[in-house]
Structures are given as C-alpha cells and as structure tokens.
Design a protein around this motif. Sequence first.
Motif, PDB file in Angstrom:
ATOM      1  N   GLU A 332      -0.524  -1.783  -6.913  1.00 23.65           N
ATOM      2  CA  GLU A 332       0.473  -0.731  -6.976  1.00 23.65           C
ATOM      3  C   GLU A 332       1.025  -0.418  -5.585  1.00 23.65           C
ATOM      4  OE1 GLU A 332      -1.032   2.630  -9.041  1.00 23.65           O
ATOM      5  OE2 GLU A 332      -1.885   1.444 -10.676  1.00 23.65           O
ATOM      6  N   PRO A 333       2.253   0.075  -5.499  1.00 21.88           N
ATOM      7  CA  PRO A 333       2.861   0.311  -4.175  1.00 21.88           C
ATOM      8  C   PRO A 333       2.221   1.438  -3.383  1.00 21.88           C
ATOM      9  CG  PRO A 333       4.319   1.034  -5.951  1.00 21.88           C
ATOM     10  CD  PRO A 333       3.201   0.279  -6.599  1.00 21.88           C
ATOM     11  N   PHE A 334       1.859   2.550  -4.037  1.00 26.13           N
ATOM     12  CA  PHE A 334       1.312   3.670  -3.255  1.00 26.13           C
ATOM     13  C   PHE A 334       0.000   3.323  -2.560  1.00 26.13           C
ATOM     14  CE2 PHE A 334      -1.458   7.388  -2.900  1.00 26.13           C
ATOM     15  CZ  PHE A 334      -0.695   8.183  -2.064  1.00 26.13           C
ATOM     16  N   PRO A 335      -1.007   2.745  -3.240  1.00 26.20           N
ATOM     17  CA  PRO A 335      -2.231   2.376  -2.507  1.00 26.20           C
ATOM     18  C   PRO A 335      -1.967   1.400  -1.367  1.00 26.20           C
ATOM     19  CG  PRO A 335      -2.592   2.281  -4.876  1.00 26.20           C
ATOM     20  CD  PRO A 335      -1.131   2.471  -4.685  1.00 26.20           C
ATOM     21  N   ARG A 336      -1.053   0.470  -1.582  1.00 26.78           N
ATOM     22  CA  ARG A 336      -0.754  -0.494  -0.516  1.00 26.78           C
ATOM     23  C   ARG A 336      -0.138   0.195   0.695  1.00 26.78           C
ATOM     24  NH1 ARG A 336       2.331  -3.268  -3.218  1.00 26.78           N
ATOM     25  NH2 ARG A 336       4.385  -2.732  -2.388  1.00 26.78           N
ATOM     26  N   LEU A 337       0.838   1.072   0.457  1.00 25.12           N
ATOM     27  CA  LEU A 337       1.500   1.770   1.555  1.00 25.12           C
ATOM     28  C   LEU A 337       0.551   2.728   2.267  1.00 25.12           C
ATOM     29  CD1 LEU A 337       4.832   2.510  -0.309  1.00 25.12           C
ATOM     30  CD2 LEU A 337       4.645   1.164   1.780  1.00 25.12           C
ATOM     31  N   ALA A 338      -0.206   3.503   1.498  1.00 23.73           N
ATOM     32  CA  ALA A 338      -1.103   4.483   2.112  1.00 23.73           C
ATOM     33  C   ALA A 338      -2.206   3.806   2.905  1.00 23.73           C
ATOM     34  CB  ALA A 338      -1.699   5.382   1.027  1.00 23.73           C
ATOM     35  N   ALA A 339      -2.794   2.733   2.364  1.00 20.22           N
ATOM     36  CA  ALA A 339      -3.867   2.038   3.077  1.00 20.22           C
ATOM     37  C   ALA A 339      -3.350   1.441   4.384  1.00 20.22           C
ATOM     38  CB  ALA A 339      -4.459   0.942   2.189  1.00 20.22           C
ATOM     39  N   PHE A 340      -2.190   0.817   4.346  1.00 14.66           N
ATOM     40  CA  PHE A 340      -1.639   0.212   5.567  1.00 14.66           C
ATOM     41  C   PHE A 340      -1.271   1.281   6.588  1.00 14.66           C
ATOM     42  CE2 PHE A 340       1.444  -1.888   8.269  1.00 14.66           C
ATOM     43  CZ  PHE A 340       0.891  -3.148   8.428  1.00 14.66           C
ATOM     44  N   ALA A 341      -0.730   2.414   6.123  1.00 15.76           N
ATOM     45  CA  ALA A 341      -0.361   3.485   7.051  1.00 15.76           C
ATOM     46  C   ALA A 341      -1.586   4.089   7.724  1.00 15.76           C
ATOM     47  CB  ALA A 341       0.428   4.557   6.304  1.00 15.76           C
ATOM     48  N   ILE A 342      -2.671   4.277   6.968  1.00 14.24           N
ATOM     49  CA  ILE A 342      -3.900   4.815   7.562  1.00 14.24           C
ATOM     50  C   ILE A 342      -4.456   3.852   8.601  1.00 14.24           C
ATOM     51  CG2 ILE A 342      -6.308   5.408   7.058  1.00 14.24           C
ATOM     52  CD1 ILE A 342      -5.351   6.547   4.395  1.00 14.24           C
ATOM     53  N   VAL A 343      -4.456   2.573   8.289  1.00 14.99           N
ATOM     54  CA  VAL A 343      -4.943   1.582   9.257  1.00 14.99           C
ATOM     55  C   VAL A 343      -4.059   1.566  10.499  1.00 14.99           C
ATOM     56  CG1 VAL A 343      -5.300  -0.886   9.646  1.00 14.99           C
ATOM     57  CG2 VAL A 343      -6.055   0.157   7.515  1.00 14.99           C
TER      58      VAL A 343
END
Length: 475
Positions: A332-343
């Motif tokens: 899904e797009p939200f987990p991908r975006l949020a995980a990359f942003a946190i990293v």
Amino acid sequence: MATTTIPGVARTRGTTVGTGRERALWREWVGALDRPLTSYYLILGTAVLLIALGLVMVLSSTMVKSINETGSSFSLFQKQLVSAAVGLPLMILASHMPQQVFRLIGYPAMIVSAALLLLTVFQGVEVNGATRWLDIGGLVVQPSEPAKLAFVLWGAHILARKDELKELTEWRHLLFPLLPGCGLLVLLVLLGSNLSTALVFLVTFLGLLWVIGAPGKLFVAMFGLVLGLAVIAIAIEPYRMARVTALFDPTADPLGDNMQSLHGLYALGTGGILGVGIGASREKWGFLPFAESDFVFAIIGEEFGLIGTVLVLALFGVLGYAGLRVASRVKEPFPRLAAFAIVTWIMGQTMINIGAVIGLLPVTGVPLPLVSYGGSSLITTMVALGVLLSLAKTEPQAQRTLAARGPGRVQRALSWLGLENGTAPATGRGGTPSTGRAATPRAPRTAGRRRGRTKATYDSGPIPAGDRSRRNRRR
C-alpha cells in the motif's frame, strides 16, 4: 606396506569441505533474512541497543556537568532515564496501532505542531541565542521534534490519498499542499534560529518526493530550491557564516568558533582503536561544549575508540536497511511513504550530526537520534520507531504469519477500544473468533486429498499443523 598420500588431493578435498560449510552457513544466514518478521525484529533490536547505548553515554558524558550544577552526578541521567521510560510504552503502543490511526492523526498533529512552533517564536525559552524550547507548566519541551513525526504522517497521508485517487499525474498535485506545509514548518523553525532542524524537514520532504516517483526535473528543481534556501539562511546570519568558514580552516580560531570542532576531533583522536575506557573521557571535563548532546559521538569515539564508532555506524546502518526493507516490501502507498520518510528523517539527522563531529559539515545543533541527551528528541524518535514497527507488520508475509498466530494480548486489549491492528484478523487459535468483538463470518475450511493426505487451508493460505483440529492431524 607403506601408504602414499597425495597432498594436492587432500588439500582439494579439505577445501571442498570448507567451502561447502561456508556455503551452508551463508545460505542459512540469507534464509534468516527472508523470514516474515525479519524487518520487525531488526528494527526492534537496533532500537533497543541504541537506546541502551544512549543511556550509558548520557550518564558518562554528564557526570561532571551534573555535579557542577546540582551536586549529584546522576541528575541529567535521571531525566534521560525518565524520558526513555515515557517513550517505551508509547513505542509499544504505536507498534500495535493500525495504519488507519496514523492517517487520522496526521492533520491534527500537523495543526498542533504548527501552533506550538508559532507559540515558541513569541513565548519560547532562549538558550545560547536560539529560541527552540517551550515551557509548558514547568516542563521544557522542544516542539520541533514532534513536528518531524507530524510532518511525516501528514505528508505520507496526503501523497497516499492522491495516489489512491489517481491524482498524481500533474506536478501541482505532487507539491500542493505538501510544499506549503513543509515551508510553514521550516519558516517557524528558522524564526527560532534552528537551521539544522529546518534541513531535516527539507530532507524529509525530498525523500517523500523521491519515493512517490516525482519526475526527475521536478526533483532536481526542488533539490536546487532546498540548497538555495540553505545558502540564504547561512548568509544572513554571521555566526553561521563563521561556522562555514571555520570548516575550511579548523585551526584559525581554536578558542572561539573552532573550539567545539577541534575538541571533538581531539576526543576522536585520543580514543585510538580501543578507546580510553568507559567513563574515562577527558574532553567532558569542560573542554568540549555540549558533549552530551551535539558531540556525544565524539565521546563515544574517545571512550570506545574506532571500534565503538564503527559499531554505532553499523547499528544505524542496520536500522536504515530494515526501514528501507519495509518500504520496499509493503504494497500500500501509505506504509511505503511513511516508512521511507521515517528512515530519511532518522538517517539524515544521523549523517548531519556525525558529519559535524568528524569535520565534514559545519557544527550544528542537531542531536544524534536515540543516543544524544534530550527528552523531546528521544521520545519522538521512539514513537517514530513504534510507527515503523507497526508498518513492518503490513509486509505480506508478516501479515500471513501474524494471522496464523492470532491476536496477542495488546491487540485483544485494543479491540475493546476498537483500535485493534488492521494487519491481522481478530481471530483466535484455529480461526475461532476472539472474544469481546463480533467477528465477520468466514468461509469454511476446505480440505483436499493429495496422495492420501488432508490439507486444510484458510482463505489466506495453509493452516499450520498446530492450528489444525485434533482429528485432522496425522497420527
């Protein structure tokens, strides 16, 4: 009768055996990385190790300062320990929350963060010429730290929503309202003379554009904009220009602008390979300013040597790898975006801090995540890692594994509040609905004959042997 040995053959046979063992160990190690919850345990393990290291280094680097200020060598360490004690349950709670909760709190968190930053500009506590802290009922907090997490959740939700609606076909949908929101936070942070945190916001913004797949021209334009803003912010403040010029001539002003940078390098050089020993740092005795926060990495190098600094870099490297692994595996797009942003946020802040300590970047006031002294930074980063742990459970293989296990105690407790994790169905062992909440009717198990064996399945895949009914187990 004498026997003759052929050395070449023996050597070849031994080499073959050794190579086979090495290949077996390598396959076993690679197989361990392919397990469903590898990302989850890598994030959890590295986070715990870095938090423990941070507590040790805060105790070591603040003992002299604490004695001078309060008469007790544990006063600052106790504050950091309390912050860790507050952050731990918040991290655990966040790790069990579904992504729908993170998406819902994005907008409110962004509004509250902007309000607190605006209040800090007018009512903030000034320390060393910077207004970064806010006194709320005797509790001094740094609003820019929770604002980082708020921007990550809000920005990821904005782009994920647009992606789900198929609106990311024009550049304006990529930038609005993401760019104005980031610009507002950056402006409020710069009004408090906090350029380093503003750079963290801008780097996170670029990370979101990168992972969403922004066109190359647009990304280059935004990168140029960020670089131009950084140059302007440095040029308009004399002390920032002094730090930049000091970077090219470290020995020019050893008792002024270059003092902190020079003594940081002295600490790293004194440590050598193995270090002088834990607690034996000399620079923390008033020679290195802000040894417990901005330059805690220098104290690590002095007390644990090159080996200690390499291990710290390795821990952050594993944490970054695990976060990128989550971002690449979720669907899904939200987990991908949020995980990359946190990293991007944590790794970018780490590189800025360490780069300043080793003399590659100008001296900044950004802390080393999880390690430096500071309750606002520690608690916020721990909550962000809790979010990352929750997102790690949304990997397809992790979802199937957790569904087979059934809900845990925390999930069952959250189910009473209607906040159970959406990554796994609320079912107990053997697919029976958990108590306390009405379950959606499920399709019955199907059984098929194959070579005389019965294979029962859930809708999502085979049932583990431990979950099959007794009469279906092989005897």
